[in-house]
Every structure is written in structure tokens, then in C-alpha cells.
Design an enzyme around this catalytic site. Structure first.
Site, PDB file in Angstrom:
ATOM      1  N   LYS A 181     -11.284  -1.811   5.961  1.00 13.06           N
ATOM      2  CA  LYS A 181     -10.046  -1.490   6.663  1.00 13.06           C
ATOM      3  C   LYS A 181     -10.391  -1.125   8.105  1.00 13.06           C
ATOM      4  CE  LYS A 181      -6.470   2.133   6.719  1.00 13.06           C
ATOM      5  NZ  LYS A 181      -5.835   3.222   5.952  1.00 13.06           N
ATOM      6  N   GLU A 209       0.870  -1.186   0.000  1.00 23.57           N
ATOM      7  CA  GLU A 209       0.000   0.000   0.000  1.00 23.57           C
ATOM      8  C   GLU A 209       0.900   1.227   0.000  1.00 23.57           C
ATOM      9  OE1 GLU A 209      -2.210   2.711   3.198  1.00 23.57           O
ATOM     10  OE2 GLU A 209      -2.712   0.581   3.394  1.00 23.57           O
ATOM     11  N   ARG A 255       0.797  10.260   0.762  1.00 20.26           N
ATOM     12  CA  ARG A 255       1.228  11.302   1.694  1.00 20.26           C
ATOM     13  C   ARG A 255       2.432  12.069   1.175  1.00 20.26           C
ATOM     14  NH1 ARG A 255       1.021   7.985   7.474  1.00 20.26           N
ATOM     15  NH2 ARG A 255      -0.928   6.859   7.054  1.00 20.26           N
TER      16      ARG A 255
END
Length: 224
Positions: A138, A50, A54
Site C-alpha cells: 500500500k 476496504e 475507524r
């Protein structure tokens, strides 16, 4: 409550994550690190990642990995906007996740044909996600919200729907077993395998060794 027929994650992708059992959560600051990082993880037996959105380098890093290390199952995290959904689809993402449960983002992911798992921490989050057709969720932040004890209690009213979860946030080699032994879990996400500092220092050997450690544990749990 019954889940709607159209699923937000394909059976093929669900099977891939079930088999992988671990998703390396990565913060990549420089595109040059993308390919050696992916190869280091793959060498250690971790083939699902993943890339968090950011950093400005995330999308270009993904393009490099897709081209040079196609064996990697490539996901994106911190997907917060409709534009980001479109951007990760454009670079060929296999799946994406978000920290929260935003129906607009889930709907856009489905329109784009992107396998997607929204973030949940409460029963209300679960119900919003199920209404949108989500089957894989999630669980975030996993450890600080109570870990498996919280997840087991929270998910109990929905067990008949066949939901599965990806815990992220505070997962580690030390507590991975407590998650992975549960039938509620499809895979766990972890930053410890390839911490940002390890990537920045290009310590590929340590990353490979970390990947080997979690793969060994997973193989033991899966009886391989």
C-alpha cells in the site's frame, strides 16, 4: 535482495485486485448502511472494498456484507494491532491493509492466512515489507508524498522483484488515470466514491454514479 518464498498475498487475490483496479475505501458508522452501500457500489461496477477500522460498526458491517452481498471482495484498512488481525480474519476478510509497515502485524497476518498489504512511503519501508514476503504494498499517503513521480523513483531499485502497489490517500477521479496507466499499480483506493457524508445521508444513487464513473475510466484504460 530476493523476496522470501512465502507470499503475504495470494495470486488469486492479486488477480482479483488487478481486475477490479479500484478499491472503495469506506468509513461506516451504522451497520444498517452496510448492505445498501455494498449493493450501490456493486450496481456501479465496484466490487472491491476496504472497510476502515475507524468506527465501532466496521466489523458488524463486514458480517452483514459477507452474508448479504457475497460478490464483494471484502478488505479491511487501519489494521494496527494483532487483535485486529485476528478479528478481521474471524469475520471472513478477503484481505487487509495497514497505513504503516509493522513486521509484527505482517507476521500475524501470515500466521492467520490473511492476504495483507502493509503501507510504505520510503525505500526502507519497502525493504522491510519485502523481507516479510510482501509482494503487494500500500503506497500511503500517495498524493502528499509525491504521487506517481515519487513512487516511480522510489520503487526503481526494486522493479526486478515484481512488486506492485495500491496507492491510497488523495486519489480521485481526476488523477486516477495517472496511477492506473502505470504497470506498478494493481489497484487504487479511494474514499471519494462513497464519502462518509454520502453514506450517512444514504445517497446510494450518487455512490452508484461515482462507481460507474471510475469503472468507465478503468474499462477505457484496460481496453474493455
Amino acid at each position: 535482495m530476493q523476496p522470501i518464498e512465502q507470499k503475504a498475498m495470494s495470486p488469486k487475490l492479486i488477480q482479483k485486485l488487478d481486475d477490479a483496479a479500484i478499491i472503495a475505501v469506506l468509513i461506516v458508522d451504522e451497520v444498517k448502511h452496510a448492505v445498501p452501500l455494498a449493493k450501490a457500489l456493486l450496481k456501479g461496477g465496484v466490487d472491491s472494498i476496504e472497510l476502515t477500522l475507524r468506527t465501532p460498526a466496521a466489523l458488524d458491517a463486514a458480517k452483514a456484507i459477507k452474508k448479504e452481498v457475497p460478490e464483494i471482495t471484502l478488505g479491511f484498512g487501519t489494521v494496527l494491532t494483532i487483535d485486529q488481525v485476528k478479528a478481521v480474519v474471524e469475520v471472513g476478510a478477503d484481505f487487509a491493509v495497514s497505513p504503516g509497515c509493522n513486521p509484527k502485524i505482517i507476521a500475524e497476518a501470515r500466521r492467520q492466512g490473511l492476504d495483507f498489504a502493509p503501507g510504505i512511503m520510503t525505500p526502507t519501508d519497502i525493504e522491510i515489507a519485502v523481507e516479510q514476503g510482501c509482494r503487494i504494498l500500500k503506497f500511503f499517503p500517495a498524493q502528499t508524498s509525491g504521487g506517481m513521480k515519487h513512487l516511480e523513483s522510489m520503487s526503481a531499485p526494486y522493479n526486478h522483484l515484481g512488486l506492485k502497489f495500491i496507492p491510497l490517500g488523495g486519489c480521485s477521479l481526476e488523477n486516477a488515470g495517472s496511477y492506473l496507466q502505470s504497470p506498478l499499480i494493481t489497484a487504487i483506493g479511494g474514499t471519494w466514491i462513497a464519502k462518509r457524508s454520502l453514506i450517512q445521508s444514504e445517497d446510494w444513487e450518487t455512490i452508484t454514479n461515482n462507481a460507474k464513473e471510475i469503472r468507465t475510466l478503468i474499462n477505457q484504460i484496460q481496453g474493455k
